[in-house]
Design a protein around this motif. Sequence first.
Motif, PDB file in Angstrom:
ATOM      1  N   SER A 103      51.886  14.880  -4.006  1.00  0.00           N
ATOM      2  CA  SER A 103      51.067  14.141  -3.922  1.00  0.00           C
ATOM      3  C   SER A 103      49.792  14.178  -5.380  1.00  0.00           C
ATOM      4  N   GLY A 104      49.723  12.219  -5.840  1.00  0.00           N
ATOM      5  CA  GLY A 104      49.560  12.690  -7.623  1.00  0.00           C
ATOM      6  C   GLY A 104      50.259  13.021  -8.749  1.00  0.00           C
ATOM      7  N   ASN A 105      51.309  13.646  -8.604  1.00  0.00           N
ATOM      8  CA  ASN A 105      51.836  14.618 -10.173  1.00  0.00           C
ATOM      9  C   ASN A 105      53.219  13.584  -9.578  1.00  0.00           C
ATOM     10  N   ARG A 106      53.464  12.360  -9.296  1.00  0.00           N
ATOM     11  CA  ARG A 106      54.825  11.543  -9.658  1.00  0.00           C
ATOM     12  C   ARG A 106      54.014  10.762  -9.963  1.00  0.00           C
ATOM     13  N   ARG A 107      55.450  10.079 -11.072  1.00  0.00           N
ATOM     14  CA  ARG A 107      55.416   9.549 -12.522  1.00  0.00           C
ATOM     15  C   ARG A 107      56.396   8.100 -12.098  1.00  0.00           C
ATOM     16  N   GLY A 108      56.121   6.926 -12.418  1.00  0.00           N
ATOM     17  CA  GLY A 108      57.198   5.903 -12.264  1.00  0.00           C
ATOM     18  C   GLY A 108      57.751   5.574 -11.258  1.00  0.00           C
ATOM     19  N   VAL A 109      59.082   5.397 -11.235  1.00  0.00           N
ATOM     20  CA  VAL A 109      59.772   4.747  -9.897  1.00  0.00           C
ATOM     21  C   VAL A 109      59.576   6.263  -8.812  1.00  0.00           C
ATOM     22  N   TYR A 135      65.029   4.407  -5.522  1.00  0.00           N
ATOM     23  CA  TYR A 135      65.853   4.374  -6.167  1.00  0.00           C
ATOM     24  C   TYR A 135      67.314   5.184  -6.717  1.00  0.00           C
ATOM     25  N   GLY A 136      67.072   5.837  -6.771  1.00  0.00           N
ATOM     26  CA  GLY A 136      67.372   7.348  -6.658  1.00  0.00           C
ATOM     27  C   GLY A 136      66.797   7.881  -8.125  1.00  0.00           C
ATOM     28  N   GLY A 137      65.585   7.457  -8.827  1.00  0.00           N
ATOM     29  CA  GLY A 137      64.580   8.191  -9.477  1.00  0.00           C
ATOM     30  C   GLY A 137      65.698   7.552 -10.732  1.00  0.00           C
ATOM     31  N   VAL A 138      65.137   8.212 -12.039  1.00  0.00           N
ATOM     32  CA  VAL A 138      65.122   7.433 -13.689  1.00  0.00           C
ATOM     33  C   VAL A 138      67.242   7.974 -13.527  1.00  0.00           C
ATOM     34  N   SER A 139      67.604   7.077 -13.279  1.00  0.00           N
ATOM     35  CA  SER A 139      69.205   6.909 -13.285  1.00  0.00           C
ATOM     36  C   SER A 139      69.213   5.109 -13.434  1.00  0.00           C
ATOM     37  N   ILE A 140      70.841   5.606 -14.555  1.00  0.00           N
ATOM     38  CA  ILE A 140      70.706   4.221 -14.394  1.00  0.00           C
ATOM     39  C   ILE A 140      71.430   2.609 -13.464  1.00  0.00           C
ATOM     40  N   TRP A 180      71.062   9.578 -17.304  1.00  0.00           N
ATOM     41  CA  TRP A 180      69.741   9.264 -16.782  1.00  0.00           C
ATOM     42  C   TRP A 180      68.911   9.111 -17.114  1.00  0.00           C
ATOM     43  N   GLN A 181      68.811   7.792 -17.418  1.00  0.00           N
ATOM     44  CA  GLN A 181      67.894   7.312 -18.021  1.00  0.00           C
ATOM     45  C   GLN A 181      67.510   5.475 -17.196  1.00  0.00           C
ATOM     46  N   SER A 182      66.447   4.843 -17.708  1.00  0.00           N
ATOM     47  CA  SER A 182      66.709   3.338 -16.661  1.00  0.00           C
ATOM     48  C   SER A 182      67.927   2.322 -16.791  1.00  0.00           C
ATOM     49  N   PRO A 183      67.552   1.924 -15.775  1.00  0.00           N
ATOM     50  CA  PRO A 183      69.525   0.909 -15.832  1.00  0.00           C
ATOM     51  C   PRO A 183      68.403  -0.268 -17.417  1.00  0.00           C
ATOM     52  N   TRP A 184      69.948  -0.793 -17.788  1.00  0.00           N
ATOM     53  CA  TRP A 184      69.345  -1.062 -19.296  1.00  0.00           C
ATOM     54  C   TRP A 184      68.479  -2.400 -18.294  1.00  0.00           C
ATOM     55  N   LEU A 185      68.678  -3.133 -17.580  1.00  0.00           N
ATOM     56  CA  LEU A 185      67.777  -3.969 -16.792  1.00  0.00           C
ATOM     57  C   LEU A 185      66.840  -4.071 -16.633  1.00  0.00           C
TER      58      LEU A 185
END
Length: 547
Positions: A394-400, A474-479, A531-536
């Motif tokens: 806890s405290g180390n996660r980021r973003g989604v 959402y499955g992490g940083v993925s398309i 392994w990147q965020s979706p274009w939306l």
Amino acid sequence: MRKHEQPQQRRIRMHFILIAITLALVSGRIATVINPEGDSAFLSANDRSRWVSVAALVEKGTFAIDELIVIKTPKGHRLWDTIDKVRHVGPDGRLHYYSSKPTLLTTLIAGVYKALHWSTGLSMTDQPIYVPRMLLLLINVPTLALFLVTMMWTVERTDTTDFAKRLVVAAACFGTMLTPFAIALNNHLFAAAATSLTLWIYLRCCERIHDDFSSLTYMPRFWPWFVAGTSAAFTVACELPALSMFCLWGVLFAWEAPRSIPGFLLGAMIVAAGIFGTNYWAHQSWRTPYAHRGYGDVQDTFEWNVAAQDSEKAVADSLRDALRETQPLESAKSILVRSLFEGGYAIVAEFEQDGKFREIQYKVEQDPASKSGARWNLRSWDDWYEYPRSYWRSGNRRGVDLGEPSRAAYLFHATVGHYGLFSLTPIWILMPFGLAYRCLKGPGYERRLAVSVALSSLVCFAFYVARPEIDRNYGGVSICFRWMLWFAPLWLYGMLAEADSWSEKAVGRIMLGVLLAASVFSMSTSLDSPWQSPWLYRFASFLGWLS
């Protein structure tokens, strides 16, 4: 060739052209795939976790990845390190780091790498760009071909229009997010290919069983059922929630042909042995790393007073003295004490037995029943994700990875929002209606299959929405919402009936073309890396709609 067979032959030739183009496209991307730092073909922590385990197994003869994750490039980049790792005691009694990924797929890929390493002398640690590319060409391209070819034959077995069949095969080639995932090492492509193979075997067998002519001679006793059981179980090895569909596959095959049960079960049992056997080989545990996220039973209770003003060293020394009075640690050679992020203390005790040293982890926490706060419990350790600088603390996660607090928002974004199944792959809009149609009309074996696909889809999706906040990522940083990708062949089959209905009119064919084009657009925005965020998501961030 009979006259009525000519359109089918022309259509199949076009299918193969589309498949060849897809395989060439993916092969070209694999031949040039490289990470942003330019020093490896590993695109994210996710696939790097599998690559480092494969390299360690072949080059070091162990699943432990300690020796590789500390390697640095001349620029100081740890190209083998990953956040998707766990730490636990290994066979030598010492704490080691391991990949957190399921082990069967890793072991199979290591077998391919072993053959390449033996035949060429090349190693991934020396050539982290070209050797992974060669392995991806040897592994991912045939797997993608298996998915596309079996999907094509599945489509051809349906009684739908020429336009609908062409559209669905084109969607399989270019309209799903599986194509970008074919350029990286991941479990989703293998799960989808195994599902497609199971689907094709089921429909092929059912068609022959119910055909008035071939049913008299079609009496397989083993191989089709064995392959189906193997592929259905292998899907579970790649995607654990696919266990729901595996159970339904067993029911479907048994319903149509009771004689399929022995072969189906034997194939599944071999895969199950591989799942548990390789997991035990890697971790000396029958449970996967994902199941080691808690603490064990209380081993002892002791009295200890800690002063808030004491220094960290004074607290550690005081706790160490108190622990030596407990039964489990009285014979310990050394005791290492470190603070836990969420309260309590992590203990690593070293013991000597027959001239060998062994490390055992414990957790120290206050006894909830203690009114004074001076009574503490010594628990056995079973949280493999808890280690120094762990990303999952806890405290180390980021973003989604922080998780979505609202289930309603999670449901929205996973369906029609920035990670949405329907917003990113609009061709899936046909799927619910097509499945509903097949549930009500058609041969019994098709109706039962449609019901099973719909039920499994709803169960798996509900499972992810019902997860705790920390897992709603959402499955992490993925398309895309990648956890549902293995349903692609089942959904492509399911949408055929609706595509068939739309194709009867010109406006329907235009709409089908628009949905396919929008899906291809989404797929094409992700061909540099899955392994990147979706274009939306990226576009919404650009507009300032996301914080």
